[in-house]
Design a protein around this motif. Structure first.
Motif, PDB file in Angstrom:
ATOM      1  N   PHE A   1       0.819  -1.216   0.000  1.00  0.00           N
ATOM      2  CA  PHE A   1       0.000   0.000   0.000  1.00  0.00           C
ATOM      3  C   PHE A   1       0.849   1.261   0.000  1.00  0.00           C
ATOM      4  O   PHE A   1       1.986   1.285   0.457  1.00  0.00           O
TER       5      PHE A   1
ATOM      6  N   SER B   1       0.175   5.911  -0.252  1.00  0.00           N
ATOM      7  CA  SER B   1      -0.763   7.027  -0.187  1.00  0.00           C
ATOM      8  C   SER B   1      -1.298   7.387  -1.560  1.00  0.00           C
ATOM      9  O   SER B   1      -1.911   8.439  -1.729  1.00  0.00           O
TER      10      SER B   1
ATOM     11  N   LEU C   1      -2.662  -1.411  -3.211  1.00  0.00           N
ATOM     12  CA  LEU C   1      -3.703  -0.530  -2.686  1.00  0.00           C
ATOM     13  C   LEU C   1      -3.237   0.921  -2.780  1.00  0.00           C
ATOM     14  O   LEU C   1      -2.251   1.306  -2.146  1.00  0.00           O
TER      15      LEU C   1
ATOM     16  N   ASP D   1      -4.206   4.560  -1.865  1.00  0.00           N
ATOM     17  CA  ASP D   1      -5.096   5.388  -1.049  1.00  0.00           C
ATOM     18  C   ASP D   1      -5.060   6.829  -1.561  1.00  0.00           C
ATOM     19  O   ASP D   1      -4.769   7.774  -0.828  1.00  0.00           O
TER      20      ASP D   1
ATOM     21  N   SER E   1      -2.754   4.086   7.881  1.00  0.00           N
ATOM     22  CA  SER E   1      -1.958   2.868   7.672  1.00  0.00           C
ATOM     23  C   SER E   1      -2.675   1.647   8.236  1.00  0.00           C
ATOM     24  O   SER E   1      -2.638   0.562   7.635  1.00  0.00           O
TER      25      SER E   1
ATOM     26  N   LYS F   1      -5.990   1.405   8.521  1.00  0.00           N
ATOM     27  CA  LYS F   1      -7.108   1.190   7.590  1.00  0.00           C
ATOM     28  C   LYS F   1      -6.651   0.398   6.369  1.00  0.00           C
ATOM     29  O   LYS F   1      -7.300  -0.572   5.959  1.00  0.00           O
ATOM     30  N   ASN F   2      -5.523   0.786   5.794  1.00  0.00           N
ATOM     31  CA  ASN F   2      -5.003   0.093   4.613  1.00  0.00           C
ATOM     32  C   ASN F   2      -4.618  -1.348   4.935  1.00  0.00           C
ATOM     33  O   ASN F   2      -4.865  -2.271   4.155  1.00  0.00           O
ATOM     34  N   THR F   3      -3.997  -1.534   6.105  1.00  0.00           N
ATOM     35  CA  THR F   3      -3.597  -2.874   6.534  1.00  0.00           C
ATOM     36  C   THR F   3      -4.813  -3.775   6.711  1.00  0.00           C
ATOM     37  O   THR F   3      -4.818  -4.934   6.265  1.00  0.00           O
TER      38      THR F   3
ATOM     39  N   THR G   1      -7.927   1.185  -6.042  1.00  0.00           N
ATOM     40  CA  THR G   1      -7.771   2.615  -5.752  1.00  0.00           C
ATOM     41  C   THR G   1      -9.107   3.161  -5.271  1.00  0.00           C
ATOM     42  O   THR G   1     -10.163   2.646  -5.643  1.00  0.00           O
TER      43      THR G   1
END
Length: 258
Positions: free
Chosen positions: A10, A12, A35, A37, A55, A57-59, A236
């Protein structure tokens, strides 16, 4: 088999695809899920608490897709959040940090430049690394506006060239012989940067080193995939066309709110 689960990556936004490309080239049999973001890009001007929350949230999103390992393909997220991620989750995380060591070690002028985000340059982890190289003069420059232009598909714009010229001029005057790119978005600017820098100044980014570290962690802790030819998956939450363009329309992009 457990080994056949995907690698999650992931960033940004779209910049971490520069890291993804190095991993995909070195480990072509591994399934990768990327991913972007982009809705929250750039991370570099956010607070440490915000970066940690994003971070996490992405994980969580990547864990929901059963990833066996996560690459934090963002300097700002690595330097501000990777310790919290490693403490919270029971799987390997690989981070990306500005490649200060090779630049400082090989510099003949003992002066190097670092172009990075505010979040990376202000981070405790970055400053601990800088302290190790007190014999080297390090010219730090925040790349204000660069990530936003890349995310908006304006890599070759006049505004981009003018920003880069203003950021690099003081480094050239200070006699740097290495420029460290401290943001995973910035490798996409190397053609423009090369037109500005004198030819003797070498440019370093962290992509290849991150790919090698990913390979090492798979070998030592996780295991390699035994399934070949699985297509990478890209998610995305904003502006899929820019991500598709940077990948030269070779892969399917899934737009999803997360």
């Amino acid at each position: 088999m457990d080994n056949n689960r995907p690698i999650g990556i992931f960033d940004s936004g779209i910049g971490g695809t520069s890291i993804w490309a190095e991993i995909h080239q070195l480990l072509p049999h591994e399934q990768t899920i990327y991913l972007a973001d982009s809705k929250n890009a750039p991370y570099g001007q956010k607070s440490k608490a915000e970066i940690i929350a994003l971070s996490i949230k992405n994980t969580e999103f990547l864990l929901g897709l059963d990833c066996k390992l996560i690459v934090v393909a963002c300097n700002t997220a690595t330097t501000n959040a990777i310790q919290e991620l490693r403490a919270k989750y029971n799987l390997p995380f690989i981070g990306i940090e500005p490649a200060i060591k090779p630049a400082a070690t090989h510099s003949k002028t003992q002066t190097i430049g670092i172009l990075a985000t505010q979040g990376t340059l202000n981070s405790e982890l970055f400053n601990k690394n800088v302290e190790k190289f007190q014999d080297t003069k390090i010219i730090e420059q925040v790349g204000h506006g660069l990530v936003q232009l890349i995310e908006n598909g304006k890599i070759n714009s006049l505004e981009m060239i003018q920003l880069l010229e203003s950021y690099l001029a003081p480094m050239i005057e200070a006699n740097i012989d290495y420029l460290v790119l401290g943001c995973s978005h910035y490798p996409y600017l190397i053609p423009q940067i090369k037109k500005i820098l004198p030819p003797h100044i070498q440019i370093i980014d962290s992509g290849e080193a991150v790919a090698r570290q990913t390979q090492n962690v798979l070998k030592e802790k996780v295991g390699f995939s035994s399934i070949e030819n699985r297509k990478p998956i890209f998610y995305t939450n904003s502006n899929p066309k820019v991500l598709s363009d940077i990948l030269r329309n070779q892969y399917e992009i899934i737009e999803k709110d997360f």
